[in-house]
Design a protein around this motif. Structure first.
Motif, mmCIF file in Angstrom:
data_model
loop_
_atom_site.group_PDB
_atom_site.id
_atom_site.type_symbol
_atom_site.label_atom_id
_atom_site.label_comp_id
_atom_site.label_asym_id
_atom_site.label_seq_id
_atom_site.Cartn_x
_atom_site.Cartn_y
_atom_site.Cartn_z
ATOM 1 N N LYS A 1 21.603 24.571 30.432
ATOM 2 C CA LYS A 1 20.573 25.396 29.795
ATOM 3 C C LYS A 1 20.220 26.612 30.668
ATOM 4 C CE LYS A 1 15.810 25.091 28.202
ATOM 5 N NZ LYS A 1 14.589 24.298 28.277
ATOM 6 N N ILE A 2 19.970 26.356 31.962
ATOM 7 C CA ILE A 2 19.585 27.436 32.877
ATOM 8 C C ILE A 2 20.764 28.374 33.150
ATOM 9 C CG2 ILE A 2 18.658 27.960 35.179
ATOM 10 C CD1 ILE A 2 16.682 26.520 33.227
ATOM 11 N N SER A 3 21.968 27.796 33.291
ATOM 12 C CA SER A 3 23.131 28.648 33.564
ATOM 13 C C SER A 3 23.425 29.582 32.390
ATOM 14 C CB SER A 3 24.368 27.823 33.924
ATOM 15 O OG SER A 3 24.731 26.970 32.881
ATOM 16 N N LYS A 4 23.160 29.142 31.161
ATOM 17 C CA LYS A 4 23.366 30.002 29.987
ATOM 18 C C LYS A 4 22.379 31.179 30.021
ATOM 19 C CE LYS A 4 23.543 30.009 24.928
ATOM 20 N NZ LYS A 4 23.557 31.428 24.940
ATOM 21 N N ILE A 5 21.110 30.904 30.357
ATOM 22 C CA ILE A 5 20.109 31.984 30.458
ATOM 23 C C ILE A 5 20.530 32.967 31.552
ATOM 24 C CG2 ILE A 5 17.694 32.513 30.989
ATOM 25 C CD1 ILE A 5 16.991 29.687 29.935
ATOM 26 N N PHE A 6 21.020 32.421 32.677
ATOM 27 C CA PHE A 6 21.464 33.248 33.798
ATOM 28 C C PHE A 6 22.661 34.126 33.408
ATOM 29 C CE2 PHE A 6 23.867 33.797 37.842
ATOM 30 C CZ PHE A 6 22.905 34.502 38.548
ATOM 31 N N LEU A 7 23.637 33.535 32.733
ATOM 32 C CA LEU A 7 24.819 34.296 32.299
ATOM 33 C C LEU A 7 24.446 35.387 31.300
ATOM 34 C CD1 LEU A 7 27.519 31.498 31.998
ATOM 35 C CD2 LEU A 7 27.516 33.410 33.604
ATOM 36 N N ASP A 8 23.490 35.094 30.416
ATOM 37 C CA ASP A 8 23.019 36.120 29.468
ATOM 38 C C ASP A 8 22.382 37.282 30.213
ATOM 39 O OD1 ASP A 8 23.901 34.600 27.361
ATOM 40 O OD2 ASP A 8 21.925 33.839 26.800
ATOM 41 N N LYS A 9 21.633 36.967 31.250
ATOM 42 C CA LYS A 9 20.973 37.997 32.058
ATOM 43 C C LYS A 9 22.021 38.846 32.790
ATOM 44 C CE LYS A 9 16.805 38.947 34.069
ATOM 45 N NZ LYS A 9 15.560 39.225 33.363
ATOM 46 N N PHE B 1 33.864 39.968 34.561
ATOM 47 C CA PHE B 1 34.581 38.863 35.190
ATOM 48 C C PHE B 1 33.650 37.892 35.918
ATOM 49 C CE2 PHE B 1 37.271 42.718 35.454
ATOM 50 C CZ PHE B 1 38.104 42.414 34.392
ATOM 51 N N PHE B 2 32.497 37.634 35.365
ATOM 52 C CA PHE B 2 31.577 36.666 35.954
ATOM 53 C C PHE B 2 31.525 35.454 35.036
ATOM 54 C CE2 PHE B 2 27.670 34.700 37.298
ATOM 55 C CZ PHE B 2 27.620 34.970 38.655
ATOM 56 N N SER B 3 31.921 34.305 35.571
ATOM 57 C CA SER B 3 31.958 33.096 34.746
ATOM 58 C C SER B 3 30.958 32.067 35.254
ATOM 59 C CB SER B 3 33.365 32.498 34.769
ATOM 60 O OG SER B 3 33.636 32.001 36.062
ATOM 61 N N CYS B 4 30.836 30.990 34.517
ATOM 62 C CA CYS B 4 29.906 29.921 34.871
ATOM 63 C C CYS B 4 30.246 29.333 36.248
ATOM 64 C CB CYS B 4 29.966 28.837 33.805
ATOM 65 S SG CYS B 4 28.625 27.652 33.900
ATOM 66 N N GLU B 5 31.532 29.223 36.570
ATOM 67 C CA GLU B 5 31.954 28.658 37.861
ATOM 68 C C GLU B 5 31.486 29.516 39.034
ATOM 69 O OE1 GLU B 5 34.253 28.997 35.208
ATOM 70 O OE2 GLU B 5 33.773 26.926 34.708
ATOM 71 N N ASP B 6 31.325 30.813 38.815
ATOM 72 C CA ASP B 6 30.897 31.721 39.885
ATOM 73 C C ASP B 6 29.460 31.465 40.326
ATOM 74 O OD1 ASP B 6 33.328 33.202 39.991
ATOM 75 O OD2 ASP B 6 32.710 34.248 38.171
ATOM 76 N N ILE B 7 28.666 30.852 39.459
ATOM 77 C CA ILE B 7 27.258 30.608 39.782
ATOM 78 C C ILE B 7 27.133 29.785 41.059
ATOM 79 C CG2 ILE B 7 25.143 29.441 39.036
ATOM 80 C CD1 ILE B 7 25.913 30.183 36.149
ATOM 81 N N ASP B 8 27.945 28.746 41.193
ATOM 82 C CA ASP B 8 27.844 27.869 42.361
ATOM 83 C C ASP B 8 28.268 28.565 43.650
ATOM 84 O OD1 ASP B 8 26.831 25.848 40.836
ATOM 85 O OD2 ASP B 8 28.750 24.852 40.540
ATOM 86 N N ASN B 9 29.062 29.614 43.540
ATOM 87 C CA ASN B 9 29.465 30.360 44.738
ATOM 88 C C ASN B 9 28.350 31.259 45.251
ATOM 89 O OD1 ASN B 9 32.066 29.284 44.708
ATOM 90 N ND2 ASN B 9 32.771 30.838 43.262
ATOM 91 N N ILE B 10 27.512 31.750 44.360
ATOM 92 C CA ILE B 10 26.454 32.670 44.795
ATOM 93 C C ILE B 10 25.104 31.980 44.979
ATOM 94 C CG2 ILE B 10 27.574 34.684 43.756
ATOM 95 C CD1 ILE B 10 25.382 34.515 41.547
#
Length: 141
Positions: free
Chosen positions: A44-52, A60-69
């Motif tokens: 839920k939170i990652s979807k809001i973050f990706l929309d932002k 080229f920013f994907s859901c997997e990139d979230i854990d790297n940053i």
């Protein structure tokens, strides 16, 4: 950083100033807040973050990139606040908030806890209330 600055000024500083002016006998002021650690596992939170992020035209920013940053040592957290019945959502890096607090001479602490939605981050900004000092006049005898 911009999001952190807006959140810090609008909610944290406002709370600290209010406490400092309410009761002049207080020695310390503190503001506790919390947020949800942003990870790819938190759908839920990652979807809001990706929309932002997509609104910033970052390619080229994907859901997997979230854990790297958003690392455990310096997470990005999701906070939701309401002001005059209007809700605001912020994504803030903990180190940015800490930097703003330290710059203003406040102490900053972070505590992590696990809940059903994942990792929950509590943080607190604390400070000493500045006291006015008046020069004493000597009474003439």
């Amino acid at each position: 950083m911009k999001s952190a600055q807006v959140y810090y000024d609008k909610y944290i500083v406002k709370s600290l100033v209010s406490q400092a002016t309410e009761d002049l006998k207080k020695d310390k002021i503190s503001c506790r807040r919390h947020g949800i650690f942003v990870t790819a596992n938190n759908e839920k939170i990652s979807k809001i973050f990706l929309d932002k992020i997509s609104s910033l035209n970052i390619k080229f920013f994907s859901c997997e990139d979230i854990d790297n940053i958003s690392q455990k040592d310096d997470p990005i957290i999701y906070v939701k606040e309401s002001d005059n019945h209007q809700e605001y959502e912020y994504f803030i890096r903990i180190s940015y908030l800490k930097g703003l607090a330290k710059q203003d001479g406040f102490d900053f602490t972070v505590e992590n806890a696990t809940y059903m939605d994942g990792l929950f981050v509590r943080f607190e900004v604390m400070g000493q209330v500045p006291k006015l000092v008046f020069a004493r006049k000597r009474l003439k005898k």
